[in-house]
Structure formats: C-alpha cells, structure tokens
Design an enzyme around this catalytic site. Structure first.
Site, short mmCIF file in Angstrom:
data_model
loop_
_atom_site.label_atom_id
_atom_site.label_comp_id
_atom_site.label_asym_id
_atom_site.label_seq_id
_atom_site.Cartn_x
_atom_site.Cartn_y
_atom_site.Cartn_z
N SER A 127 -18.67 -31.56 -74.48
CA SER A 127 -18.65 -32.69 -75.41
C SER A 127 -20.02 -33.36 -75.44
CB SER A 127 -17.60 -33.69 -74.93
OG SER A 127 -17.78 -34.92 -75.57
N TYR A 152 -13.33 -38.88 -68.01
CA TYR A 152 -13.24 -37.74 -68.93
C TYR A 152 -14.61 -37.10 -69.10
CZ TYR A 152 -13.35 -35.21 -73.32
OH TYR A 152 -13.57 -34.25 -74.27
N LYS A 156 -16.27 -33.34 -67.78
CA LYS A 156 -16.95 -32.33 -68.62
C LYS A 156 -18.31 -31.98 -68.01
CE LYS A 156 -13.92 -31.67 -71.78
NZ LYS A 156 -13.24 -30.40 -71.90
P1 NAD Z 1 -5.81 -30.86 -77.50
O1 NAD Z 1 -5.20 -31.81 -76.53
O2 NAD Z 1 -5.24 -30.77 -78.85
O3 NAD Z 1 -5.84 -29.39 -76.86
C1 NAD Z 1 -5.91 -29.17 -75.49
C2 NAD Z 1 -4.81 -28.19 -75.12
O4 NAD Z 1 -4.87 -27.90 -73.72
C3 NAD Z 1 -3.41 -28.75 -75.39
O5 NAD Z 1 -2.67 -27.81 -76.14
C4 NAD Z 1 -2.81 -28.94 -74.00
O6 NAD Z 1 -1.41 -28.74 -74.00
C5 NAD Z 1 -3.56 -27.91 -73.18
N1 NAD Z 1 -3.69 -28.20 -71.75
C6 NAD Z 1 -4.13 -29.34 -71.18
N2 NAD Z 1 -4.14 -29.22 -69.84
C7 NAD Z 1 -3.70 -27.96 -69.56
C8 NAD Z 1 -3.48 -27.23 -68.36
N3 NAD Z 1 -3.69 -27.79 -67.16
N4 NAD Z 1 -3.03 -25.97 -68.44
C9 NAD Z 1 -2.81 -25.39 -69.65
N5 NAD Z 1 -2.97 -26.03 -70.81
C10 NAD Z 1 -3.42 -27.31 -70.77
O7 NAD Z 1 -7.37 -31.21 -77.55
P2 NAD Z 1 -8.49 -30.66 -78.53
O8 NAD Z 1 -8.94 -31.79 -79.37
O9 NAD Z 1 -8.05 -29.40 -79.18
O10 NAD Z 1 -9.63 -30.37 -77.47
C11 NAD Z 1 -9.82 -29.10 -76.90
C12 NAD Z 1 -10.92 -29.18 -75.86
O11 NAD Z 1 -12.10 -29.68 -76.49
C13 NAD Z 1 -10.61 -30.15 -74.73
O12 NAD Z 1 -11.10 -29.60 -73.52
C14 NAD Z 1 -11.39 -31.40 -75.10
O13 NAD Z 1 -11.77 -32.14 -73.98
C15 NAD Z 1 -12.61 -30.79 -75.77
N6 NAD Z 1 -13.23 -31.72 -76.73
C16 NAD Z 1 -12.49 -32.27 -77.73
C17 NAD Z 1 -13.08 -33.16 -78.62
C18 NAD Z 1 -12.27 -33.77 -79.72
O14 NAD Z 1 -12.74 -34.72 -80.35
N7 NAD Z 1 -11.08 -33.30 -80.05
C19 NAD Z 1 -14.42 -33.50 -78.48
C20 NAD Z 1 -15.16 -32.91 -77.45
C21 NAD Z 1 -14.55 -32.02 -76.57
C1 UD1 Z 2 -14.21 -40.69 -78.70
C2 UD1 Z 2 -14.45 -40.66 -77.22
C3 UD1 Z 2 -15.32 -39.46 -76.88
C4 UD1 Z 2 -14.68 -38.17 -77.42
C5 UD1 Z 2 -14.47 -38.34 -78.93
C6 UD1 Z 2 -13.84 -37.18 -79.58
C7 UD1 Z 2 -14.33 -43.02 -76.58
C8 UD1 Z 2 -15.07 -44.19 -76.05
N1 UD1 Z 2 -15.04 -41.91 -76.81
O1 UD1 Z 2 -15.48 -40.77 -79.30
O2 UD1 Z 2 -15.52 -39.36 -75.49
O3 UD1 Z 2 -15.52 -37.07 -77.16
O4 UD1 Z 2 -13.63 -39.49 -79.14
O5 UD1 Z 2 -12.51 -37.02 -79.16
O6 UD1 Z 2 -13.12 -43.09 -76.76
N2 UD1 Z 2 -13.12 -46.46 -84.58
C9 UD1 Z 2 -12.62 -47.56 -85.21
N3 UD1 Z 2 -11.28 -47.74 -85.23
C10 UD1 Z 2 -10.40 -46.87 -84.65
C11 UD1 Z 2 -10.94 -45.73 -84.00
C12 UD1 Z 2 -12.30 -45.56 -83.97
O7 UD1 Z 2 -13.37 -48.39 -85.74
O8 UD1 Z 2 -9.18 -47.10 -84.69
C13 UD1 Z 2 -14.58 -46.24 -84.58
C14 UD1 Z 2 -15.22 -46.18 -83.22
O9 UD1 Z 2 -15.59 -47.43 -82.76
C15 UD1 Z 2 -16.39 -45.23 -83.46
C16 UD1 Z 2 -15.89 -44.28 -84.57
O10 UD1 Z 2 -14.80 -44.98 -85.19
O11 UD1 Z 2 -17.49 -45.94 -83.95
C17 UD1 Z 2 -15.38 -42.95 -84.05
O12 UD1 Z 2 -14.43 -43.19 -83.03
P1 UD1 Z 2 -13.58 -42.00 -82.35
O13 UD1 Z 2 -12.97 -41.17 -83.39
O14 UD1 Z 2 -12.68 -42.63 -81.34
O15 UD1 Z 2 -14.68 -41.13 -81.65
P2 UD1 Z 2 -15.79 -41.55 -80.57
O16 UD1 Z 2 -15.74 -42.98 -80.25
O17 UD1 Z 2 -17.08 -41.00 -81.04
#
Ligand code: NAD
Ligand code: UD1
Length: 350
Positions: A127, A152, A156
């Site tokens: 991330s 979190y 990572k």
């Molecule tokens: P998500 O929660 O939709 O997907 C994660 C999946 O992993 C889920 O299906 C969950 O059931 C499974 N899981 C969790 N712990 C597990 C375990 N111990 N064993 C087996 N399965 C397990 O999340 P996502 O948004 O698809 O994110 C996927 C990956 O990307 C995550 O590692 C997350 O940290 C990373 N990531 C996500 C974002 C984002 O904004 N969505 C941003 C940066 C990084």
């Molecule tokens: C959040 C996580 C980050 C993670 C990312 C993607 C935090 C502090 N950071 O990032 O670690 O990698 O999600 O999953 O939670 N916002 C609003 N109203 C809302 C929600 C968000 O104004 O109800 C604003 C936030 O202040 C920010 C932007 O929208 O400026 C994006 O927010 P969000 O989608 O939560 O992502 P991040 O904060 O970038």
C-alpha cells in the site's frame, strides 16, 4: 496452462484480479477464509470469465500451516498473488495483535510454505501507506519505507521487509511489492465490486450508499487542508486497471523456463506503485459522481479524520517503463462502474 495461487481471491481486488488471470488463460486456486468476503463471488467470477474457466475455491486460512502444505503438495503453482489480509485502519489501531497476527504471521506462514515447496514467485498487495506521513509527493519507489501511522500500515511495511530480506538470502526468490493507491470502481458487468461490511470507511463506497439511500449524507472530513478546495487529495485508480497491473507484474517476475540455469531475469525484489499519477479532491470526486450518475450527494463538512494526510498521489513512471502498464480508466469510469455495481447489488452479495 500455469496455475497461480491467489490468497484473498474472493475479496474486492482479488476477485477482479482472478477474472483477469482466468481471461488470460491461467488456472487459479483461491484460498480465502471468507472473513471479509462471500463465497458467492466464485460464481460471479465464473459468469464473467467463462463457466468452464479453471478455477478452484478453497475455504481456508493462510495461518493454517497444514492446509497450506497440503495445498502446495496438491498443486504445482507457478506463483502466488497474496491479497489475504485485514485492511481497516481504525480497527488496526484498536486491535493491533489481530492485525499483526493475521497479516504478518499469516504472510510468514505463506512464505514458509512457499519456500518448502520451492515456489519462490510472489506478488504482494502492499500500500502507498508504507511511504509514511513525512514523504514528499508524488511518492516514488526509491523513497524509503517511512513512518507508518497505524498497525495496518506497519504490518504492510513489515511484510515488505520480510520479503526483501528473503530475496537477499535466496536469489531464486522473485518478489513484486505492489503499492496500491486508492482503488475504487467495479467490473463493468456489475457482477463483482466492493462490498464493505457495516459502515464504509472509504470515500466511494460511502458515496454510493448515500446515493442508493442507505445513508443520509456523506461526511467530508476536513475542508481546511492546504489544497485548492481545502479537501483531501488522493490518487484514485480503477480496480480493473489495478487488477491488470498484477498480471503484468507476475509476468515480469516469473522465472524464464527456457533456461532455468541462467540467473532468473525477474528475480529479486521489485517495487511498483500502482496509481494513475493524478490526484483528485473529495469535492472533485463528489462532483464527478453527481455528474456521471445524475444523483445529488448531500454532504456535511466535518473536522479532519485522525491520521489522514492532506494529499498524496503516485509517480507512476516506473510501472509504465518497466511493466508497460498504465491505468487508462478515468474518474468518470470509476464512479460510473461503482454506481452500476451498487445499483445492481443494493445489499452487496447478500
Ligand atoms: P478485501 O477485504 O476485500 O480482501 C481481502 C480478502 O482476504 C478477503 O476476502 C478476506 O476474507 C481474506 N482474508 C483475510 N485474512 C485472511 C486469512 N488469514 N486467510 C485467508 N483469507 C483471508 O480487501 P481488498 O480491498 O481486496 O484488499 C486486498 C489486499 O490489498 C489486502 O491485503 C489489502 O490490505 C491490500 N490493499 C487494499 C487497498 C484498498 O484500498 N482496498 C489499498 C492498499 C492495499
Ligand atoms: C484509507 C486508509 C489507507 C488505505 C486506504 C485504502 C485511513 C487513515 N487510511 O486511505 O491506509 O490504504 O484507505 O483502503 O483510513 N473521506 C471523507 N469522508 C468519508 C471517507 C473519506 O471525506 O466518509 C475522505 C478522506 O478524508 C480522504 C479521502 O476521502 O481525504 C479518501 O479517503 P479513503 O477512501 O478512506 O482513503 P484514504 O484515507 O486515502
């Protein structure tokens, strides 16, 4: 036909990546404990890819070492894409042990099982949060892992470091650390998308739930940031473009089968930002949604959310140069596809 293990493959980003893998002719085995996803995703994936696509779903936890070892005996994996993890930042602050156990210990179990089975190719879901709070924008891969502000983010950064050290210890390992920016949107079919449990933490799922009438209004956290309109700026990326980035990264780091004796081209640690390189403010996202979807989003301004940064976006040049990967889908595509998914599935997968 190559077989790829996808941990967390029924989740939001995982499901879109599995579709991309199947459409590119890979065989896929998903391992997911369903703690944040639904088994219904599997049928949806098959509907999009092909009913006869080579997909196996195994319900299980990456910390179940016996299950993992058996899995690596049952299948000949060419590589692993590792999505499984917990991702709620606020929850990680109140439950750090849960996060380190699931994310860090879970990844260690996976890496150990891979090592035993001599499967040494992994694409890891990292991330932009690993750049920490003091990094200047745009973020570049050459910048150090920074001061993460919550368990979190720290989990990572720890997993990245473990994988980097393993590459130093054993030059047969090939690791892609993919640093995602802010994935939003959904597959254009409306069959798969983001299905947050409870109140959404992230901006776009909150907006779509307001639009569909599940929530009264959006809270805009902070209107006094040093940005042109005072609201936070992020690099939003369409989840389908993000998914395609995984295929490019996987292909880049996979061993060359023609000459296995030769030092493998893709071996070692590779870090790639997956973002568009373009930032949008909260108000710009609201405006784009209203314009593209024809729904007004009522909002109230609130104080800044604790732990939020003012503005960050990617320098996306490295992935473009080395992976020949770009994110062509625009903010309009992102909000339109997210809305289509929400309208087609008002209650998510339930
Ligand atoms: P998500 O929660 O939709 O997907 C994660 C999946 O992993 C889920 O299906 C969950 O059931 C499974 N899981 C969790 N712990 C597990 C375990 N111990 N064993 C087996 N399965 C397990 O999340 P996502 O948004 O698809 O994110 C996927 C990956 O990307 C995550 O590692 C997350 O940290 C990373 N990531 C996500 C974002 C984002 O904004 N969505 C941003 C940066 C990084
Ligand atoms: C959040 C996580 C980050 C993670 C990312 C993607 C935090 C502090 N950071 O990032 O670690 O990698 O999600 O999953 O939670 N916002 C609003 N109203 C809302 C929600 C968000 O104004 O109800 C604003 C936030 O202040 C920010 C932007 O929208 O400026 C994006 O927010 P969000 O989608 O939560 O992502 P991040 O904060 O970038």
């Amino acid at each position: 036909m190559q077989t790829i293990l996808v941990t967390g493959g029924t989740g939001y980003i995982g499901s879109h990546t599995v579709v991309a893998l199947l459409e590119s002719g890979y065989k896929v085995v998903i391992l997911d404990n369903l703690c944040n996803s639904s088994a219904k995703v599997v049928d949806r994936i098959l509907k999009i890819a092909h009913p006869n696509a080579q997909l196996t779903f195994i319900e299980g936890d990456i910390r179940d070492t016996n299950k993992l070892d058996q899995l690596f005996k049952d299948h000949l994996f060419e590589g692993v894409i590792h999505f499984a993890g917990l991702k709620a930042v606020g929850q990680s602050v109140t439950h750090p042990i849960t996060y380190y156990d699931n994310n860090v210990y879970g990844s260690l179990c996976l890496i150990q099982a891979m090592n035993t089975a001599k499967v040494k190719t992994i694409v890891f879901s990292s991330s932009a949060t690993v750049y920490g709070e003091d990094a200047p924008v745009p973020y570049e891969e050459s910048m150090p892992r920074g001061n993460t502000t919550n368990p979190y983010g720290t989990s990572k950064a720890m997993i990245e470091k473990i994988l980097a050290d393993q590459c130093i210890a054993d030059n047969q390992w090939s690791v892609a650390q993919l640093r995602y920016f802010n994935p939003i949107g959904a597959h254009k079919s409306g069959l798969i998308g983001e299905d947050p449990k409870g109140i959404p933490n992230n901006l776009l799922p909150y907006i779509t739930q307001v639009a569909i009438g599940k929530r009264k209004e959006l809270s805009v956290f902070g209107v006094d940031y040093p940005t042109p309109d005072g609201t936070g700026i992020r690099d939003y990326i369409h989840v389908v473009d993000l998914a395609k980035g995984h295929l490019k990264a996987l292909k880049k780091i996979q061993p060359t089968h023609n000459n296995p004796q030769e030092h493998r081209q893709g071996s070692g640690e590779h870090i790639w930002n997956l973002g568009t390189g373009q930032g949008y403010s909260v108000l710009e996202v609201i405006c784009a949604f209203e314009k593209a979807c024809g729904v007004i989003i009522p909002y109230a301004t609130e104080p800044r959310r604790k732990g939020d940064l003012a503005a960050f976006w990617a320098n996306a040049n490295k992935a473009r140069a080395e992976l020949n990967w770009q994110a062509p889908l625009t903010l309009e595509h992102m909000v339109t596809d997210a809305w289509h998914w929400q309208q087609s599935n008002p209650q998510g997968y339930n």
